[in-house]
Scaffold this motif. Structure first.
Motif, short mmCIF file in Angstrom:
data_model
loop_
_atom_site.label_atom_id
_atom_site.label_comp_id
_atom_site.label_asym_id
_atom_site.label_seq_id
_atom_site.Cartn_x
_atom_site.Cartn_y
_atom_site.Cartn_z
N ARG A 331 0.84 -1.21 0.00
CA ARG A 331 0.00 0.00 0.00
C ARG A 331 0.87 1.26 0.00
O ARG A 331 0.57 2.23 -0.66
N SER A 332 1.94 1.24 0.80
CA SER A 332 2.80 2.42 0.90
C SER A 332 3.52 2.66 -0.42
O SER A 332 3.60 3.78 -0.90
N ARG A 333 4.05 1.59 -0.98
CA ARG A 333 4.75 1.73 -2.27
C ARG A 333 3.81 2.36 -3.30
O ARG A 333 4.17 3.28 -4.02
N PHE A 334 2.60 1.81 -3.33
CA PHE A 334 1.63 2.27 -4.33
C PHE A 334 1.27 3.75 -4.09
O PHE A 334 1.21 4.55 -5.02
N ALA A 335 1.05 4.11 -2.80
CA ALA A 335 0.68 5.50 -2.48
C ALA A 335 1.78 6.47 -2.89
O ALA A 335 1.52 7.62 -3.20
N CYS A 336 3.04 5.98 -2.87
CA CYS A 336 4.17 6.85 -3.23
C CYS A 336 4.43 6.83 -4.73
O CYS A 336 5.46 7.36 -5.18
N GLY A 337 3.58 6.19 -5.48
CA GLY A 337 3.71 6.23 -6.94
C GLY A 337 4.59 5.13 -7.51
O GLY A 337 4.96 5.18 -8.68
N HIS A 338 4.94 4.11 -6.70
CA HIS A 338 5.72 2.98 -7.21
C HIS A 338 4.79 1.80 -7.46
O HIS A 338 3.66 1.79 -6.97
N SER A 339 5.30 0.79 -8.18
CA SER A 339 4.47 -0.40 -8.34
C SER A 339 4.31 -1.01 -6.95
O SER A 339 5.23 -0.97 -6.13
N SER A 340 3.12 -1.57 -6.69
CA SER A 340 2.85 -2.04 -5.32
C SER A 340 3.78 -3.19 -4.95
O SER A 340 4.16 -3.34 -3.80
N ILE A 341 4.14 -4.01 -5.93
CA ILE A 341 5.04 -5.13 -5.66
C ILE A 341 6.28 -4.96 -6.53
O ILE A 341 6.17 -4.70 -7.72
N CYS A 342 7.44 -5.13 -5.90
CA CYS A 342 8.68 -5.00 -6.65
C CYS A 342 9.06 -6.39 -7.15
O CYS A 342 9.38 -7.27 -6.36
N ARG A 343 8.94 -6.64 -8.46
CA ARG A 343 9.28 -7.97 -9.01
C ARG A 343 10.41 -7.82 -10.01
O ARG A 343 10.49 -6.81 -10.71
N LYS A 344 11.20 -8.88 -10.10
CA LYS A 344 12.31 -8.83 -11.07
C LYS A 344 11.74 -8.90 -12.49
O LYS A 344 12.16 -8.18 -13.37
N VAL A 345 10.80 -9.81 -12.67
CA VAL A 345 10.16 -9.93 -13.99
C VAL A 345 8.67 -9.67 -13.77
O VAL A 345 8.07 -10.25 -12.86
N SER A 346 8.09 -8.81 -14.57
CA SER A 346 6.69 -8.45 -14.31
C SER A 346 5.81 -9.68 -14.54
O SER A 346 6.15 -10.59 -15.31
N LEU A 347 4.68 -9.66 -13.87
CA LEU A 347 3.76 -10.79 -13.98
C LEU A 347 3.27 -10.93 -15.42
O LEU A 347 3.14 -12.03 -15.96
N GLU A 348 3.03 -9.81 -16.06
CA GLU A 348 2.56 -9.81 -17.45
C GLU A 348 3.57 -10.56 -18.34
O GLU A 348 3.19 -11.37 -19.16
N THR A 349 4.86 -10.24 -18.11
CA THR A 349 5.88 -10.89 -18.95
C THR A 349 5.86 -12.39 -18.72
O THR A 349 5.94 -13.19 -19.66
N THR A 350 5.78 -12.81 -17.46
CA THR A 350 5.74 -14.24 -17.18
C THR A 350 4.54 -14.90 -17.86
O THR A 350 4.66 -15.94 -18.50
N LEU A 351 3.39 -14.27 -17.73
CA LEU A 351 2.18 -14.86 -18.31
C LEU A 351 2.31 -14.94 -19.84
O LEU A 351 1.77 -15.83 -20.48
N GLU A 352 3.05 -13.98 -20.38
CA GLU A 352 3.19 -13.94 -21.83
C GLU A 352 4.20 -14.99 -22.31
O GLU A 352 3.98 -15.69 -23.30
N LYS A 353 5.30 -15.13 -21.56
CA LYS A 353 6.43 -15.92 -22.07
C LYS A 353 6.44 -17.37 -21.57
O LYS A 353 6.99 -18.25 -22.21
N GLN A 354 5.92 -17.62 -20.38
CA GLN A 354 6.06 -18.95 -19.78
C GLN A 354 5.06 -19.92 -20.41
O GLN A 354 3.90 -19.57 -20.59
N MET A 355 5.51 -21.13 -20.71
CA MET A 355 4.62 -22.15 -21.28
C MET A 355 3.53 -22.48 -20.25
O MET A 355 3.81 -22.55 -19.06
#
Ligand SMILES: Cc1ncc(COP(=O)(O)O)c(C=O)c1O
Length: 1008
Positions: A331-355
């Protein structure tokens, strides 16, 4: 350290001696210093501080420097230090008891402490954050040594103090919190300590150190007053301290995070690491408060106040207990204008690339899948109406008849189907769908998309919950965790799996469950992807609050790829165009007004409720058009049915029309027996004017001041509200304006023995002058309760006197019932009946068709005959069969639901409660009205009765926040009008009164 002991006389002597000043003193509270307000003869005010001599001079000097520095950058947001006669900002004084002290004088800041200010809105805490961000930024440019390195409130020492103090805290609620908070700090806060920038911080933005003033028009203004706890620490600890106090500030924890940190980072952007540090540090600050209080309680066990002072913290912890502390970081990260979760690879990329293996065993495409919109504007009521068996049958039938296998419920859709109490939160409802729904036959198999391990296997058995649910943990491309959630499953899965079981992609993990075991929904799978569990266990939210839509969409992005769906756009509803307002302003005439500072986009109506694009439900308190309730099924059905049979004009015989006219005229006393149908109130009044002028062969009309009768050229002439308002050109010579019979503010008031007759005589004076003029006298038109005039009830004898005088002079009397007719006034069906008169012509509009454009004029045979001079009265739409069917349905509902009686009882109840409130709140000058046509008049001064529009507008805006739509009227726009659909429920009346009662206590509504 205690404040020095001295009398006011002594303080005055010190002021004279050191500053050469004299004036009046008022004692102010102070923990460390003895504080006074000094009022000088010039009216100027200062704060005089007498400081304990034990306070080190160096720290006082830093305070002065910091205040001067802040003043030079921020202007008047903090007090300005003032020098003594020798030019010193800190002087040494001697007290009569022989001790010495430090003396300081500083400029006075207006306002009351935030602690005493009401309301504590999210906007207010955003402003607090904003201010403290400015302070942090400004102080960071001042290089000074730490003025209080050993302060127990020092952020550097917070975790140590909490750890050391743990054993002092016995209360399990507090202790459990401290343990959890320490664990969270150790895991997320401590590793960041060495990486964060440091500077001087104010370190004490508590609700007594922030002063608030204004707030009636525009946002309240803030200032900061105490610099006695400044330290050098992590700059972002300023945000953490501010947040800790905001958490105690009576708004919900996540709203406090969003508001304070959103405000703070606007003026002092916080890096990703700082944003992550703020939450555990804020918890440490709360921990220090708990530990310090525990120490004091141990030292003074008899001091009951110490326990009471812990109450706000206990209340907060009870709130926090229901939440996951870990979520605060996101919540704090998000309120400060950052992505709420800091991930090395975005979830979108994983969903796109992973079999992956498609979750339904086959890809969902338009060949096998039907889209099933369930959002606000779609026909939710069609798909999900009736009981769950009917719903299931309807959906399955739709799937089969279109030769598909599945139906798809969309991601990010705003839905109204979540009605269980668990979906209500604060003043909002969770409406935003965070997954995709795959509707299909119960028993349809479901497969794991990736290799994974079960983390929850649970039956969420409550009504409208997930039913049997599985959550799998997988690894993304970089080895980090991601989760998939499957809801509404067949209970067999609860037997099949245990948390910890690992499976491979393509394993059949469950089947679609049947109702009612699946949470009592039509059979479907709820599929959701989750980036981080945020500390949630088995009940991870699948639907979010609209105000948190973007936060949750980041945590749970659209899982369409896991179903083998090629196109994301296919799985999301068409969003409402964002620039509706700009487009409207561009394409529609500028003089169409919009309600509220932030206009609402309303998409549905239901009884007394209006529902906006985010699924927020508002209680409509002003729309008297929706007389029997928005979209009343009976009226909708009558309209639908007749529309499907015939809609044409009155040049053919039609039973519905004649039946309606007979029924309507039957509701009027003799000799009002003839009816003309039209489409709007303006048309009805226009026709009434023509009738009166035809019958009398004269033109002149007497009208009541501030009256409104319609928007045509001649009705603007008859409407002082318009022709004397902005853009108006005043009354033409055939119109005379008589004063409003207002016994609150008019010439004849409540103490007059017979104000009604006195105001009636005024009408006669104008009628006489018209009768003598060239235009002659055609009549007098008057609303039965003055609407635009400010909900003014006509005093007894008013119409009786006026009608008798006007008729004697040959004029006709028109009652404009467009606002108040059809039982609204409670005691009688028509408003004019309250006055014991029978008009010559009555005009009807607004409520008559419950929103369908219908209006009517009712008059006597004699007048109708005089009008029938050979010229046809043709009105293309007036009296068409659909309108007649609607009119009949409205009358049916009024009768069957006994709405006139309800208006009377509920109106009386509300008036009684509001009268009590007006006694307690002098700004509420008068409440008045009949039935469910009521008004509240706001004043700047109850004796002079000076109107105060700002107070009325303030109350309207605040009631909107509580979910009630009201608006203002009256010549000074200071009257709140209340004229809701008559189906207004008692429960909402109760809620309205309770909210109003609270709002009337708010600081901006208090008279100075
Ligand atoms: C008292 C009164 N008369 C007439 C009208 C005109 O009705 P319409 O807007 O349907 O033309 C109004 C509308 O607000 C009204 O309040």
């Amino acid at each position: 350290m205690t404040p020095p002991q001295l009398t006011e006389v002594e303080a005055l002597e010190l002021l004279a001696q050191h500053y050469g000043l004299t004036g009046q003193l008022v004692v102010l509270p102070g923990e460390r210093d003895r504080n006074f307000q000094l009022c000088l003869a010039s009216g100027e005010r200062n704060t005089f501080k007498v400081v304990n001599a034990e306070v080190p001079l160096e720290s006082l000097k830093t305070e002065i420097r910091a205040m001067q520095h802040l003043n030079s950058i921020l202007g008047g947001l903090v007090p300005n230090p003032l020098a003594d006669q020798a030019g010193r900002f800190i002087s040494q004084g001697s007290l009569q008891n022989g001790s010495t002290c430090w003396l300081r004088l500083q400029s006075w800041r207006p306002g009351i402490p935030l602690a005493e200010f009401q309301p504590h809105t999210t906007e207010l805490f955003h402003s607090v954050g904003h201010l403290m961000g400015q302070v942090a930024t400004s102080l960071s440019t001042l290089a000074v040594p730490d003025p209080h390195p050993d302060l127990p409130w020092h952020p550097d020492q917070a975790s140590q103090i909490v750890e050391d103090g743990l054993s002092l805290v016995a209360d399990p609620l507090l202790k459990n919190f401290l343990e959890q908070a320490l664990r969270l700090y150790d895991r997320y806060g401590r590793p960041l300590e060495t990486d964060l920038p440091r500077s001087l911080i104010q370190n004490d933005a508590n609700d007594y150190n922030i002063l608030v003033h204004g707030g009636l028009e525009g946002p309240p203004k803030l200032s900061l007053i105490d610099f006695g706890d400044m330290v050098v620490s992590w700059t972002c600890a300023e945000a953490a301290v501010t947040l800790a106090y905001a958490l105690l500030g009576q708004i919900s924890p996540w709203k406090a995070v969003q508001a304070t940190l959103g405000g703070f980072s606007q003026t002092r952007p916080l890096s990703s690491k700082e944003a992550e540090f703020v939450w555990p540090m804020a918890l440490m600050r709360l921990g220090v408060s708990i530990v310090m209080a525990a120490k004091q309680i141990q030292e003074q066990p008899e001091n009951e106040y110490l326990l009471i002072s812990q109450q706000p913290i206990r209340e907060l912890l009870q709130h926090l207990n229901a939440l996951s502390l870990e979520e605060g970081i996101a919540r704090s990260r998000f309120a400060c204008g950052h992505s709420s979760i800091c991930r090395k690879v975005s979830l979108e990329t994983t969903l796109e690339k992973q079999m992956f293996f498609p979750v339904m065993g086959q890809a969902l495409t338009s060949d096998n899948t039907l889209l099933l919109p369930l959002g606000i504007e779609s026909s939710t009521s069609d798909w999900l109406s009736g009981d769950v068996e009917e719903q299931s049958a309807r959906i399955q039938q739709a799937i089969e008849s279109s030769h598909k296998v599945f139906a798809l419920g969309l991601y990010d859709e705003i839905r109204l189907c979540y009605t269980a109490p668990e979906f209500q939160q604060d003043l909002e409802s969770r409406t935003v769908h965070l997954g995709l729904d795959v509707f299909g036959r119960a028993g349809t198999p479901i497969f794991a998309p990736f290799d994974g391990t079960f983390v929850t296997v649970h039956d969420n058995a409550q009504e409208q919950d997930y039913g049997p649910t599985l959550m799998l943990q997988h690894k993304d491309l970089s080895g980090e965790s991601l989760f998939t959630l499957y809801g509404h499953l067949d209970p067999e899965c609860l037997e099949l799996w245990l948390p910890g079981d690992s499976i491979q992609a393509g394993t059949r993990i469950a089947r679609i469950g049947a109702s009612p075991r699946n949470g009592n929904w039509p059979p479907h799978l709820h599929l959701q992807v989750i980036s981080h569990r945020l500390g949630w266990e088995t009940d991870f939210p699948g639907v979010a609050l609209p105000s948190e839509q973007s936060f949750w969409k980041e945590i749970s992005p659209n899982p369409y790829r896991l179903l083998g769906i090629p196109e994301q756009s296919w799985t999301e509803p068409e969003s409402l165009p964002r620039n509706l307002l700009a487009r409207r302003l561009h394409i529609l005439g500028r003089n169409l007004s919009l309600s509220y500072k932030e206009p609402l986009t309303i998409l549905r109506g239901e009884g007394v409720y209006l529902i906006d694009a985010l699924g927020r439900r508002f209680v409509d308190c002003v729309n008297n058009v929706a007389h029997v309730g928005h979209c009343h099924p009976r009226v909708v059905e009558a309209q639908r049915k007749q529309s499907s049979l015939l809609n044409t004009n009155t040049r053919y015989l039609h039973p519905e029309l004649v039946r309606y006219a007979e029924r309507l005229c039957g509701l009027f006393p003799d000799p009002l027996n003839v009816c003309f149908l039209a489409c709007t109130g303006s048309e009805a009044n226009e026709l009434a004017l023509r009738l009166a002028q035809a019958h009398t062969q004269a033109q002149g009309m007497v009208v009541v001041d501030v009256g409104y009768h319609g928007h045509t050229k001649s009705l603007i002439d008859l409407s002082p509200y318009k022709h004397n308002g902005p853009g108006g050109k005043g009354a033409p010579d055939w119109v005379r304006t008589t004063p409003m019979p207002d016994t609150y503010r008019g010439v004849y008031r409540e103490r007059h023995p017979d104000p009604g007759s006195a105001y009636g005589e005024k009408v006669i004076e104008h009628a006489e002058s018209l009768a003598k003029s060239e235009t002659g006298l055609a009549g007098f038109i008057c609303e039965s309760i003055l609407g635009c005039g400010g909900q003014i009830v006509l005093p007894e004898n008013y119409l009786q006197t006026a009608y008798a005088g006007v008729r004697k002079l040959g004029g006709l009397c028109i009652a404009d019932e467009v606002q108040v007719g059809f039982g609204r006034v409670g005691k009688t069906f028509w408003g004019f009946e309250l006055q014991g008169v029978v008009p010559d012509i009555v005009t009807l509009g607004k409520p008559i068709g419950n929103g369908h454009p219908l209006a009517a004029v009712i008059t006597t045979t004699e007048i109708a005959e005089a009008f029938a001079n050979g010229m046809e009265y043709f009105n293309t739409f007036g009296g068409n069969p659909v309108s007649a069917a609607v009119g009949n349905a409205v009358l049916d509902v009024i009768e069957e639901e006994d709405l006139q009686k309800h208006a009377l009882t509920l109106g009386n109840y509300l008036l009684e409660r509001w009268k009590g409130m007006s006694k307690r709140c002098p700004a509420l000058g008068q409440v008045r009205g009949e039935g469910l046509f009521l008004g509240m008049e706001f004043v700047a001064d109850p004796v002079q009765r000076i109107p105060c529009a700002a107070r009325a507008t303030y109350a309207v805006e605040r009631m909107k926040v509580q979910g009630f739509l009201l608006s203002t009227d009256g010549p000074a726009h200071n009257v709140i009008k209340f004229k809701p659909p008559l189906v207004f429920p008692e429960s909402e009346a109760e809620r309205l009164c309770n909210n109003l009662e609270q709002i009337l206590k708010e600081v901006p509504l208090q008279l100075a």
